[in-house]
Design an enzyme around this catalytic site. Structure first.
Site, short mmCIF file in Angstrom:
data_model
loop_
_atom_site.label_atom_id
_atom_site.label_comp_id
_atom_site.label_asym_id
_atom_site.label_seq_id
_atom_site.Cartn_x
_atom_site.Cartn_y
_atom_site.Cartn_z
N LYS A 54 0.80 -1.24 0.19
CA LYS A 54 -0.10 0.01 -0.08
C LYS A 54 0.96 1.40 0.20
O LYS A 54 0.49 2.14 -0.74
CB LYS A 54 -0.91 0.10 1.21
CG LYS A 54 -2.15 -0.82 1.05
CD LYS A 54 -2.93 -0.92 2.56
CE LYS A 54 -3.63 -2.43 2.53
NZ LYS A 54 -4.38 -2.54 3.76
N GLN A 98 -5.03 -1.47 9.70
CA GLN A 98 -4.96 -2.66 9.02
C GLN A 98 -5.66 -3.98 9.78
O GLN A 98 -5.44 -4.09 10.97
CB GLN A 98 -3.52 -3.06 8.55
CG GLN A 98 -3.28 -4.60 8.07
CD GLN A 98 -3.64 -4.47 6.48
OE1 GLN A 98 -3.84 -3.44 5.90
NE2 GLN A 98 -4.15 -5.75 6.04
N ASP A 121 -11.57 3.02 3.92
CA ASP A 121 -11.85 1.56 3.90
C ASP A 121 -13.36 1.40 4.06
O ASP A 121 -13.95 0.38 3.70
CB ASP A 121 -11.64 0.81 5.18
CG ASP A 121 -10.40 -0.24 4.92
OD1 ASP A 121 -10.18 -0.43 4.03
OD2 ASP A 121 -9.91 -0.56 6.07
N1 GUN Z 1 -7.08 -6.76 5.86
C1 GUN Z 1 -7.45 -7.38 4.77
N2 GUN Z 1 -8.12 -6.71 3.73
C2 GUN Z 1 -8.36 -5.48 4.42
C3 GUN Z 1 -8.92 -4.31 3.89
O1 GUN Z 1 -9.36 -4.10 3.00
N3 GUN Z 1 -8.83 -3.35 4.81
C4 GUN Z 1 -8.06 -3.44 6.03
N4 GUN Z 1 -8.37 -2.46 6.86
N5 GUN Z 1 -7.82 -4.57 6.36
C5 GUN Z 1 -7.61 -5.70 5.60
#
Ligand code: GUN
Length: 293
Positions: A54, A98, A121
């Site tokens: 990311k 996350q 998100d």
């Molecule tokens: N863990 C796995 N996929 C995601 C996601 O799309 N967002 C977040 N915050 N954590 C994740």
């Protein structure tokens, strides 16, 4: 028949280029560089890889990447305090915590601390509620990426029967809402659904988001269906580590008209949609019109 393989990598690369153009325009017009803050608690190896990817993608798009790492034994209060500081920091346009968080932390309480205007998100009650009500908000990234890929095959999804297998907050539920907004007839299926194979065989669009390797067999697929496989499962096979989806790809591709591979399907779209939400959040927070992304 052999299905078209939907190239999520290429679609994500195209979207990321469009985002980079929008970011450059924001810099030129408003001297604004959007910033995305990612919070990682603990040392889960898969999460570390996601967070690193990311960060790289954010900077490649011309945005600022801010990473905060807390130890696995960080208290819930330490995490919520950090989120509050990021809410108050005007250089931060997007906040992503996350998931999963360590077991001693209540994820729902932490997520709810995020300012909905920075919730890239799309997981806060405010954004989930807006999605439910059909109002503009920030939409969860993986479901958004899934819709973009489905529409790359069939521009108009109206009237199609979509079956979503899996009812998670992160994927299944928001994906069902987005499909409904595209005028699909939506069935939500899950682990307790009776005659799951039969339900899946009714799908014009079959979306698998259960996290069980190759659970959906070839004979669960209607001839000509579009398959969106959201699963990313690590398995060991023939002495090798492999990534496979929730769908038995080889068996399904001879019946489907189009299918997303794993890896290289929905996965790359998730990060691209995160960048998209960040640039949108940066614009909306300042009352600018939505960027063309
Ligand atoms: N863990 C796995 N996929 C995601 C996601 O799309 N967002 C977040 N915050 N954590 C994740």
């Amino acid at each position: 028949m052999s299905a078209d393989i939907i190239d999520g990598k290429a679609a994500a690369a195209t979207l990321r280029e469009t985002i980079a153009v929008a970011v450059a325009a924001m810099k030129a017009d408003h001297e604004l560089q959007p910033g995305l803050a990612v919070v990682l608690v603990g040392e889960d190896p898969a999460s570390q890889v996601y967070v690193r990817n990311k960060g790289v993608a954010t900077e490649k798009a011309g945005m600022r990447s801010i990473e905060h790492r807390l130890p696995a034994d960080a208290t819930e209060e330490a995490v919520t305090d950090l989120v509050r500081r990021l809410n108050a920091d005007d250089t931060v346009d997007g906040i992503l915590v996350q998931l999963p968080l360590p077991d001693h932390i209540n994820s729902a309480r932490v997520i709810e601390e995020i300012d909905p205007a920075k919730d890239v998100d799309g997981l806060t009650e405010a954004n989930a509620g807006r999605l439910m009500l059909g109002k503009p908000g920030l939409v969860p990234c993986t479901p958004q990426g899934s819709i973009i890929l489905a529409k790359s095959v069939r521009g108009n999804l109206s009237g199609l029967h979509a079956v979503v297998v899996g009812r998670s907050i992160l994927v299944g539920k928001p994906l069902a809402m987005l499909l409904l907004a595209e005028n699909c007839t939506v069935t939500m299926a899950h682990s307790r659904t009776k005659n799951l194979a039969e339900v899946c065989r009714g799908a014009d669009i079959l979306c698998a988001a259960v996290g069980r390797p190759r659970m959906i067999g070839g004979d669960w697929v209607k001839e000509g269906a579009i398959i969106i496989d959201v699963g990313i499962n690590r398995i060991e096979e023939d002495g090798k580590n492999r990534l496979v989806g929730d769908v038995d790809f080889d068996a399904a591709k001879v019946r489907a008209s189009a299918i997303t591979p794993v890896p290289g399907g929905v996965g790359p779209m998730t990060i691209a949609c995160l960048l998209r939400n960040t640039v949108i959040a940066a614009a909306r927070r300042r009352g600018f019109s939505d960027p063309a992304v």
